[in-house]
Design a protein around this motif. Sequence first.
Motif: not given
Length: 416
Positions: A334-341
Amino acid sequence: MKRKIFFCSVLIIFAAQFNINLYNSDFMIAVAVILFSLFAFILGRYPILPITLIVAPGVFLSRALFYFVQTGTIQGSVISYGPEIVFYLVYGICIYLYFNKIDFKLTKSYMLVPIVAIDYLANLSELLLRDGINTFTLQLQIILLIVAILRTILIGGFWVGLEYQNFSLLKHEHAQRYKKLLILISRLKSEVIWMDKNSSLIEKTMSTSYKLYEQLKDRDDLTALSEEALSVAKDIHEVKKEYNLIIRGISEALNSSLKDEGMNISKIIQMLQEIIDLDAKGSNKEIYWEIKIDYDFYTNKQYYLLSIFRNLFNNALEATEDGTLNIKFTSKNQEDDIILYITDNGSGISDEYMEYIFNPGFSTKINYSTGEVKRGLGLSLVCDLVEKELSGKISVTSNSTGTTFKIILPKKTLEV
């Protein structure tokens, strides 16, 4: 030892029954002799001489028996099959001397060359007994040499196969040890972070004790108490120095031994899957994984991530009361981030506990048979790693059907 001698001898005698005739009907070429070398590869040092002394007459007697069954007489069997005793004696004694010289260890391919010579010499000895000087024809010598080379190639093929298998097993064993080492290091790094955090608490306690001394020292009626406060402050200071030395020693040891450049997130999760599955098996539980990695980023912060995910996965495993657990892991870009679930299908976290779960020491895990309460550092440590070490954010949602942890990590912190 006797059982080994009997077993090896029977195998060679049995294998000798499979043969072909290249020169005449009495001179038989069998693959049985390659077993002398194969047993050395498999068993290491083994009793070649006793086996040779059994095999040489044993092969002759087995052939004589078959001859008797076919013809009803043993006349002619000694002339036809007796010279083969010489072949097995020469081959067995020579191979014994050679393998003793190399300590029963074949390490280089050129070490097969003497086996070619031994094979050729054994066949030549048998034919000299059969045909005398007539053995030395160019055609027959070429046949003996080709037979020796072909049988030695078979030996070499088995040797290469066994070496490859041993290498594969060793490689697998090293891989397993490496995975365990990575997990151990991640745990040590987590503990060092926690110890470092507690160092500030020690500093605060020392400061409080010294302030207490400052307040009491001018009171004549509390002189003894003020001295005790000062003594406590000094003791805490000494403890702090030793504590910091321990932290620095462990940190330096870890930093000097860690030469890994990094890992992909897919490899990190795969490694943890194997380890958590073993933990689940030990608890008579089973985990069903759903791994969805839309963004397989490469990071040199693998030890922090190993610790974060291991704590979350273990928490889900320990909290489940059913024998099965579903864990879903998702990685998104997600753009400048990494999203972890990280989602599980456990019983969820009660609303009354939600605001406390990241507090150090808070735990709902109690062993009612022993009264032992978990130390409650797992989620607190996860929160510290995410927010302080990786400059990210962590949040949690939960209900009666499961729990989801959402972790947002900046790419500039994670990616190499």
